[in-house]
Design a protein around this motif. Structure first.
Motif, PDB file in Angstrom:
ATOM      1  N   VAL A  22       0.849  -1.187   0.000  1.00 44.68           N
ATOM      2  CA  VAL A  22       0.000   0.000   0.000  1.00 44.68           C
ATOM      3  C   VAL A  22       0.889   1.242   0.000  1.00 44.68           C
ATOM      4  O   VAL A  22       1.772   1.402   0.857  1.00 44.68           O
ATOM      5  N   THR A  23       0.639   2.117  -0.962  1.00 42.43           N
ATOM      6  CA  THR A  23       1.438   3.339  -1.098  1.00 42.43           C
ATOM      7  C   THR A  23       0.639   4.602  -0.793  1.00 42.43           C
ATOM      8  O   THR A  23       1.207   5.692  -0.725  1.00 42.43           O
ATOM      9  N   GLY A  24      -0.669   4.474  -0.626  1.00 45.55           N
ATOM     10  CA  GLY A  24      -1.508   5.629  -0.342  1.00 45.55           C
ATOM     11  C   GLY A  24      -2.963   5.218  -0.283  1.00 45.55           C
ATOM     12  O   GLY A  24      -3.302   4.022  -0.401  1.00 45.55           O
ATOM     13  N   LEU A  73      -7.071   6.068  -1.532  1.00 42.63           N
ATOM     14  CA  LEU A  73      -8.029   6.765  -2.377  1.00 42.63           C
ATOM     15  C   LEU A  73      -8.933   7.588  -1.476  1.00 42.63           C
ATOM     16  O   LEU A  73      -9.312   7.151  -0.382  1.00 42.63           O
ATOM     17  N   ARG A  74      -9.282   8.788  -1.930  1.00 41.26           N
ATOM     18  CA  ARG A  74     -10.102   9.673  -1.096  1.00 41.26           C
ATOM     19  C   ARG A  74     -11.235  10.280  -1.907  1.00 41.26           C
ATOM     20  O   ARG A  74     -11.109  10.511  -3.108  1.00 41.26           O
ATOM     21  N   VAL A  83      -7.521   1.901  -1.413  1.00 43.87           N
ATOM     22  CA  VAL A  83      -6.067   2.001  -1.278  1.00 43.87           C
ATOM     23  C   VAL A  83      -5.402   2.042  -2.649  1.00 43.87           C
ATOM     24  O   VAL A  83      -5.920   1.509  -3.635  1.00 43.87           O
ATOM     25  N   ARG A  84      -4.248   2.689  -2.661  1.00 48.21           N
ATOM     26  CA  ARG A  84      -3.355   2.601  -3.808  1.00 48.21           C
ATOM     27  C   ARG A  84      -2.257   1.604  -3.458  1.00 48.21           C
ATOM     28  O   ARG A  84      -1.681   1.678  -2.374  1.00 48.21           O
ATOM     29  N   THR A  85      -1.992   0.670  -4.361  1.00 50.76           N
ATOM     30  CA  THR A  85      -0.951  -0.320  -4.107  1.00 50.76           C
ATOM     31  C   THR A  85      -0.036  -0.426  -5.307  1.00 50.76           C
ATOM     32  O   THR A  85      -0.351   0.080  -6.392  1.00 50.76           O
ATOM     33  N   THR A  86       1.086  -1.092  -5.098  1.00 52.10           N
ATOM     34  CA  THR A  86       2.028  -1.320  -6.187  1.00 52.10           C
ATOM     35  C   THR A  86       1.455  -2.250  -7.242  1.00 52.10           C
ATOM     36  O   THR A  86       2.016  -2.370  -8.334  1.00 52.10           O
ATOM     37  N   GLY A 108      -1.837  -1.835  -8.159  1.00 56.15           N
ATOM     38  CA  GLY A 108      -3.017  -1.148  -8.674  1.00 56.15           C
ATOM     39  C   GLY A 108      -3.907  -0.638  -7.561  1.00 56.15           C
ATOM     40  O   GLY A 108      -3.727  -0.953  -6.381  1.00 56.15           O
ATOM     41  N   ASP A 109      -4.891   0.163  -7.941  1.00 59.21           N
ATOM     42  CA  ASP A 109      -5.830   0.737  -6.984  1.00 59.21           C
ATOM     43  C   ASP A 109      -6.917  -0.267  -6.621  1.00 59.21           C
ATOM     44  O   ASP A 109      -7.342  -1.080  -7.462  1.00 59.21           O
ATOM     45  N   PRO A 144     -10.591   0.230  -4.910  1.00 56.10           N
ATOM     46  CA  PRO A 144     -11.680   0.957  -4.250  1.00 56.10           C
ATOM     47  C   PRO A 144     -12.387   0.047  -3.242  1.00 56.10           C
ATOM     48  O   PRO A 144     -12.483  -1.173  -3.446  1.00 56.10           O
TER      49      PRO A 144
END
Length: 384
Positions: A170-172, A174-175, A183-186, A188-189, A191
Motif C-alpha cells: 500500500v502506497t496511499g 483513495l479519497r 487504497v493505492r498499491t504497487t 493497482g488501486d 476501491p
C-alpha cells in the motif's frame, strides 16, 4: 465493489478478514510480503489472561477466549489449539503476596485462577526449582501455532469469497474529500467501502499515509528453541511473576523475565525479552544470555539442554499498552486493528469479530471506546 480492504496478512488481519467474510462482506486482503511474514511468525502463540491486570485489555482477552473456544472451536485442530493452562511462579514471599493480590482483582473480573502453595508447585511441574515460594495456576491460558492460525483463517475466509493479494504494498489511500474510499498499491488501486489497517508494527506508517497519528512502535523480543525433549517435560506455560510487570512497563531498556513452555514436537520455547531499539535485527547476546540463565533458575534441568536456535520479532507497542481497534473519525472509512504488543495472537480472534460486528452496523459485544484510534494526542500537542 469491495466492501473491505484489509491491509496486512498477519494474525489480526486474517481474523478480521475471516469474521468480516463470515458476516457477508466482500473482502480483499493486501500484503506487501508473505502471509504471516511479520510479528505473527515470531511469537510463541500465547492466548493468555494470566498476565492481564483488570481493565479493558483483560476484558478483551476474556472475550477473545470465548471466541477461540466457541466461534472457532470446530477449527481448533487446524492451528493446534492447546488449553494447557499457565503456571505463574514466584521466588520470594513479596512476589507471592503481589501475585495473590493480582489474582483477587482478576477473579472479580471473571478470570479462573488457583493459588498454588510452594510445596505444591512440583505437582504441576515436576522439574521446577524447589526454591520457588508459591504460584498461581490459570486454566484458561492456552496455546496455538500462530502461522497455522493465519494460513487457515485466510483459507477459510477465501472459502467465503475473500481474496488475498500478496506482493502488493500500500502506497496511499483513495479519497473522496476527507473520506477514505480504498487504497493505492504497487499492484493497482483497490476501491472499497472501508479499509482496515492491520499492519502490526508498521501501523503508524500506514496511518500516516492517511494523515492520521497512531503511535505504534516496534518492541524487540527474542525466543530460544531447545533440542527436542520427552513429551510433557514441561506441561504448562510457566513464567515468573515479574513477567506481568514487564508487560505493563514502558521502559525502553532491555527487560527479561522467563517464560518457558513445551511444544508438541518436544522442543522447549524460552522467552521473553523486551526492548525498544527500532527495527534493529542485531542478535543481542545480553538478551539471549539473560533468558537462558533465568530459565535455568526456574528449571535447573535446562542447564544440560542444548539450544538449537533463536529467533526474534517486533511487538507492535502502544504507549498506553492498549491496542487500537475501531473506526478513525479523523479519516472516515479508515479503521484500525493494531498495537496489541505481545498479546496479538491471543487477542486477534476477539478483535476480528468485534471489527466485523462494527463494520456491518451491529453493536459490538465489547465497548470499543477504550481502544479508540483518536485517543492519542497529535505529535505537536505533545511538544507544546
Amino acid at each position: 465493489m469491495t466492501d473491505l480492504v484489509v491491509i496486512g496478512a498477519g494474525v489480526v488481519g486474517a481474523a478480521a478478514a475471516y469474521f468480516a467474510s463470515l458476516a457477508g462482506l466482500r473482502v480483499v486482503v493486501v500484503e506487501r510480503g508473505a502471509i504471516a511474514g511479520g510479528t505473527s511468525s515470531a511469537g510463541e502463540g500465547n492466548l493468555l489472561v494470566s498476565d492481564k491486570e483488570a481493565g479493558p485489555e483483560l476484558d478483551l482477552a476474556l472475550y477473545a477466549q470465548r471466541v477461540w473456544r466457541e466461534d472457532l472451536a470446530e477449527h481448533a485442530g487446524l492451528w493446534e489449539f492447546e488449553s494447557k493452562g499457565g503456571l505463574v511462579v514466584a521466588g520470594s514471599e513479596s512476589s507471592v503476596a503481589a501475585l495473590r493480590e493480582l489474582a483477587v482483582h482478576q477473579r472479580h473480573h471473571g478470570v479462573e485462577v488457583r493459588d498454588v502453595p510452594g510445596d505444591e508447585l512440583r505437582g504441576y511441574e515436576p522439574h521446577l526449582s524447589p526454591e520457588l515460594r508459591g504460584g498461581a495456576f490459570y486454566p484458561q491460558d492456552a496455546q496455538v501455532q500462530p502461522m497455522l492460525v493465519v494460513a487457515h483463517l485466510l483459507r477459510l475466509a477465501s472459502g467465503l469469497g475473500a481474496r488475498v493479494r500478496t506482493g502488493a504494498e500500500v502506497t496511499g489511500f483513495l479519497r473522496a474529500g476527507d473520506r477514505v474510499t480504498g487504497v493505492r498499491t504497487t499492484a493497482g488501486d483497490l476501491p472499497a467501502g472501508a479499509v482496515l489497517n492491520a499492519t502490526g508494527t508498521w501501523a503508524g506508517d500506514v496511518a500516516a499515509l492517511a494523515g492520521v497519528h497512531v503511535p505504534v512502535l516496534p518492541r524487540r523480543g527474542f525466543v530460544l528453541v531447545t533440542q527436542p525433549m520427552p513429551a510433557r517435560t514441561i506441561r504448562h506455560k510457566v513464567y515468573a511473576a515479574e513477567y506481568v510487570g514487564d508487560v505493563a512497563s514502558s521502559d525502553a531498556a532491555l527487560q527479561t523475565s522467563p517464560v518457558v513452555e513445551g511444544t508438541g514436537s518436544g522442543t522447549i520455547l524460552i522467552g521473553a525479552s523486551r526492548e525498544r531499539v527500532g527495527f534493529d535485527r542485531t542478535v543481542s547476546t545480553a538478551a539471549i544470555g539473560a533468558l537462558a540463565s533465568k530459565a535455568i533458575a526456574l528449571f535447573p534441568m535446562l542447564r544440560d539442554v542444548r539450544v538449537m536456535r533463536t529467533y526474534l520479532g517486533f511487538r507492535p507497542y502502544c504507549p498506553d499498552h492498549l491496542p487500537v481497534i475501531g473506526p478513525d473519525p479523523r479519516a472516515p472509512g479508515l479503521w484500525h486493528a493494531c498495537g496489541h504488543e505481545g498479546a496479538g495472537i491471543g487477542l486477534s480472534a476477539g478483535t476480528g469479530k468485534l471489527i466485523a460486528q462494527a463494520l456491518i452496523g451491529e453493536r459490538p459485544d465489547l465497548e470499543l471506546k477504550p481502544f479508540a484510534p483518536e485517543r492519542f494526542p497529535e505529535p505537536e500537542e505533545v511538544l507544546s
